[in-house]
Motif scaffolding. Structure first.
Motif, mmCIF file in Angstrom:
data_model
loop_
_atom_site.group_PDB
_atom_site.id
_atom_site.type_symbol
_atom_site.label_atom_id
_atom_site.label_comp_id
_atom_site.label_asym_id
_atom_site.label_seq_id
_atom_site.Cartn_x
_atom_site.Cartn_y
_atom_site.Cartn_z
ATOM 1 N N ARG A 177 0.846 -1.197 0.000
ATOM 2 C CA ARG A 177 0.000 0.000 0.000
ATOM 3 C C ARG A 177 0.878 1.243 0.000
ATOM 4 N N TYR A 178 0.414 2.278 -0.727
ATOM 5 C CA TYR A 178 1.075 3.588 -0.709
ATOM 6 C C TYR A 178 0.059 4.643 -0.289
ATOM 7 N N ILE A 179 0.530 5.711 0.333
ATOM 8 C CA ILE A 179 -0.371 6.830 0.653
ATOM 9 C C ILE A 179 -0.991 7.356 -0.649
ATOM 10 N N GLU A 180 -2.213 7.863 -0.536
ATOM 11 C CA GLU A 180 -2.984 8.238 -1.724
ATOM 12 C C GLU A 180 -2.480 9.537 -2.352
ATOM 13 N N HIS A 181 -1.937 10.444 -1.528
ATOM 14 C CA HIS A 181 -1.474 11.725 -2.058
ATOM 15 C C HIS A 181 -0.468 12.339 -1.093
ATOM 16 N N SER A 182 0.219 13.365 -1.583
ATOM 17 C CA SER A 182 1.211 14.060 -0.760
ATOM 18 C C SER A 182 0.532 14.680 0.466
ATOM 19 N N GLY A 183 1.259 14.732 1.569
ATOM 20 C CA GLY A 183 0.706 15.400 2.754
ATOM 21 C C GLY A 183 0.234 14.430 3.831
ATOM 22 N N ILE A 184 0.404 13.121 3.594
ATOM 23 C CA ILE A 184 0.016 12.132 4.608
ATOM 24 C C ILE A 184 1.293 11.583 5.241
ATOM 25 N N GLY A 185 1.482 11.863 6.516
ATOM 26 C CA GLY A 185 2.691 11.421 7.207
ATOM 27 C C GLY A 185 2.432 10.190 8.073
ATOM 28 N N ALA A 186 3.502 9.708 8.700
ATOM 29 C CA ALA A 186 3.383 8.521 9.562
ATOM 30 C C ALA A 186 2.351 8.753 10.671
ATOM 31 N N SER A 187 2.296 9.979 11.207
ATOM 32 C CA SER A 187 1.342 10.229 12.299
ATOM 33 C C SER A 187 -0.100 10.207 11.796
ATOM 34 N N ASP A 188 -0.307 10.534 10.501
ATOM 35 C CA ASP A 188 -1.665 10.457 9.946
ATOM 36 C C ASP A 188 -2.103 9.006 9.780
ATOM 37 N N LEU A 189 -1.172 8.152 9.337
ATOM 38 C CA LEU A 189 -1.519 6.729 9.204
ATOM 39 C C LEU A 189 -1.787 6.121 10.582
ATOM 40 N N ALA A 190 -1.097 6.657 11.582
ATOM 41 C CA ALA A 190 -1.255 6.103 12.932
ATOM 42 C C ALA A 190 -2.649 6.374 13.516
ATOM 43 N N LEU A 191 -3.226 7.533 13.162
ATOM 44 C CA LEU A 191 -4.490 7.946 13.808
ATOM 45 C C LEU A 191 -5.594 6.879 13.792
ATOM 46 N N PRO A 192 -5.984 6.345 12.611
ATOM 47 C CA PRO A 192 -7.044 5.332 12.621
ATOM 48 C C PRO A 192 -6.649 4.064 13.385
ATOM 49 N N ALA A 193 -5.348 3.740 13.343
ATOM 50 C CA ALA A 193 -4.877 2.556 14.082
ATOM 51 C C ALA A 193 -5.031 2.773 15.589
ATOM 52 N N VAL A 194 -4.765 4.010 16.026
ATOM 53 C CA VAL A 194 -4.887 4.343 17.452
ATOM 54 C C VAL A 194 -6.345 4.238 17.899
ATOM 55 N N LYS A 195 -7.255 4.757 17.071
ATOM 56 C CA LYS A 195 -8.693 4.701 17.421
ATOM 57 C C LYS A 195 -9.119 3.248 17.594
ATOM 58 N N MET A 196 -8.654 2.386 16.677
ATOM 59 C CA MET A 196 -9.006 0.970 16.738
ATOM 60 C C MET A 196 -8.445 0.321 18.002
ATOM 61 N N ALA A 197 -7.208 0.697 18.335
ATOM 62 C CA ALA A 197 -6.560 0.112 19.517
ATOM 63 C C ALA A 197 -7.269 0.547 20.800
ATOM 64 N N LEU A 198 -7.667 1.826 20.861
ATOM 65 C CA LEU A 198 -8.356 2.339 22.063
ATOM 66 C C LEU A 198 -9.680 1.598 22.265
ATOM 67 N N GLU A 199 -10.410 1.437 21.167
ATOM 68 C CA GLU A 199 -11.700 0.750 21.238
ATOM 69 C C GLU A 199 -11.499 -0.709 21.673
ATOM 70 N N ALA A 225 -0.928 0.087 16.126
ATOM 71 C CA ALA A 225 -0.880 0.777 17.419
ATOM 72 C C ALA A 225 -1.341 -0.181 18.508
ATOM 73 N N ALA A 226 -0.729 -0.057 19.673
ATOM 74 C CA ALA A 226 -1.116 -0.912 20.798
ATOM 75 C C ALA A 226 -1.229 -0.068 22.059
ATOM 76 N N ILE A 227 -2.159 -0.450 22.923
ATOM 77 C CA ILE A 227 -2.248 0.174 24.245
ATOM 78 C C ILE A 227 -1.618 -0.811 25.225
ATOM 79 N N ILE A 228 -0.531 -0.359 25.841
ATOM 80 C CA ILE A 228 0.159 -1.195 26.828
ATOM 81 C C ILE A 228 -0.263 -0.706 28.213
ATOM 82 N N GLY A 229 -0.740 -1.642 29.026
ATOM 83 C CA GLY A 229 -1.201 -1.266 30.366
ATOM 84 C C GLY A 229 -1.040 -2.423 31.330
ATOM 85 N N PRO A 230 -1.493 -2.234 32.573
ATOM 86 C CA PRO A 230 -1.318 -3.293 33.575
ATOM 87 C C PRO A 230 -2.121 -4.548 33.228
#
Ligand code: UT7
Length: 336
Positions: free
Chosen positions: A47-69, A171-176
């Protein structure tokens, strides 16, 4: 805060951009073939980003939402610290963790970038584990995310490296750990800089004045370069070695591993590693054919997919192992 007996993965998520790039697509840009890439690496597409302006932190966002849920956490506000593993940060500085924290609306929450290439997620896991066990932070957001497509040479000169890499995030949530039986049992990390130039990106370099010149760019020094055979040899030796060491420390036999999540650099590397460890390939995650090598993202991406496919569950014994640029390598074993 009180120290806790063990940390574990409370939730995990992943995200890949929608643009699929097949081996045939790459064969239009350089002299390569679907047959060569599949035979040597096992990769069919990435997979490649669809257009210029998408950084690693942008790809991380949806992964983080999924991990939190997945972790059952109500909101981003439950994140006490961020560890962001990437070799392709949004910008040279500050770290992608700072960009991500801002996008998540977490002012004041500490953000640490880890620059350990393919082993970045395991290095980050070791830090997160120490923070959680020591009672420093309760919920650590651990990310592995990469945008490679903007930094590889999509031409004949760069073909050996270009065909391998793809964009993606985990993304992963690490906790007790709540159950005394659960959690990280052993983690071991290594590095050997004698192989630093076997897989590296030479420039821009703070050691050069100026850091990047037109001549350097003409020579392609701003693209990654690799001595593939040498890296292959080390990977097939070090991944089994460090995996055996964590299994021994955790007193878990290879036969008791329910899921093996190896870094995805080459299908042939992982087949050899499975063979050496005596772990059937059916227990190993193999998604390189869909995503190529997403370096720091391969392990969380692989574990997230496997968990959702029902290949592991709470109580499963999971082994993770990685080898990459640095050289850096490591392994971890945990009971989910
Ligand atoms: O995640 C970070 C860690 N990275 C790794 O673990 C990667 C480890 N290394 C590898 O996976 C393998 O070494 C590669 C897949 C990168 C390469 O496979 P190889 O079997 O070691 O191939 P090679 O580099 O020895 O190249 C064999 C031939 C060469 O041609 P000649 O000299 O035999 O005529 C290359 O020029 O294949 C040629 N070649 C290609 N041909 C078509 C190199 N890249 C390509 C390409 N398409 N993309």
């Amino acid at each position: 805060m009180k120290s806790v007996a063990a940390s574990t993965i409370l939730g995990i998520g992943h995200y890949v951009p929608s643009k699929v790039v097949t081996n045939d697509d790459l064969a239009k840009l350089m002299s390569t073939s679907d047959e060569w890439i599949q035979q040597r690496t096992g990769i069919k597409e990435r997979r490649y980003i669809e257009h210029s302006g998408i950084g690693a932190s942008d790809l991380a966002l949806p992964a983080v939402k999924m991990a939190l849920e997945h972790a059952g956490l109500a909101s981003e506000k439950d994140v006490d610290a961020i560890v962001f593993a990437t070799l392709s940060p949004d910008h040279n500085f500050p770290g992608s963790g700072c960009f991500l924290g801002h996008k998540l609306g977490l002012p004041g929450v500490p953000a640490l970038d880890v620059r350990n290439q393919c082993s970045g997620f395991l290095y980050g896991l070791s830090i997160a584990d120490a923070w959680v066990r020591g009672g420093v932070y309760r919920h650590v957001l651990l990310v592995g995310a990469e945008v490679h497509s903007t930094g590889i040479e999509l031409a004949d000169r760069g073909r050996d490296v270009a065909v391998l890499f793809g964009d993606g995030a985990g993304a992963a949530i690490i906790g007790p750990a709540t159950d005394p039986d659960q959690g990280l049992r052993s983690i071991k990390l290594h590095a050997d800089g004698s192989g630093a130039k076997d897989l590296w990106l030479e420039a821009p370099a703070s050691a050069y004045v100026p850091r990047l010149t037109k001549e350097m760019m003409d020579e392609g020094k701003h693209f990654p370069a690799m001595n593939g055979k040498q890296v292959f040899r080390w990977a097939t030796e070090k991944m089994p070695e460090v995996s055996r060491a964590v299994l021994e420390e955790a007193k878990i036999s290879a036969g008791d591993i329910d899921l093996f999540v190896p870094h995805q650099a080459n299908l042939r590397i992982n087949q050899l590693v499975c063979q050496k460890l005596g772990i059937p390939e059916s227990k190993a995650v193999a998604n390189i054919e869909k995503y190529g090598n997403t370096t720091a993202a391969t392990i969380p991406l692989g574990l997230s997919e496997a968990w959702r496919e029902g290949r592991c569950r709470r109580g499963s014994n999971v082994l993770m192992a990685a080898f990459g640029s640095g050289y850096t390598w490591g392994a971890a074993v945990l009971k989910l």
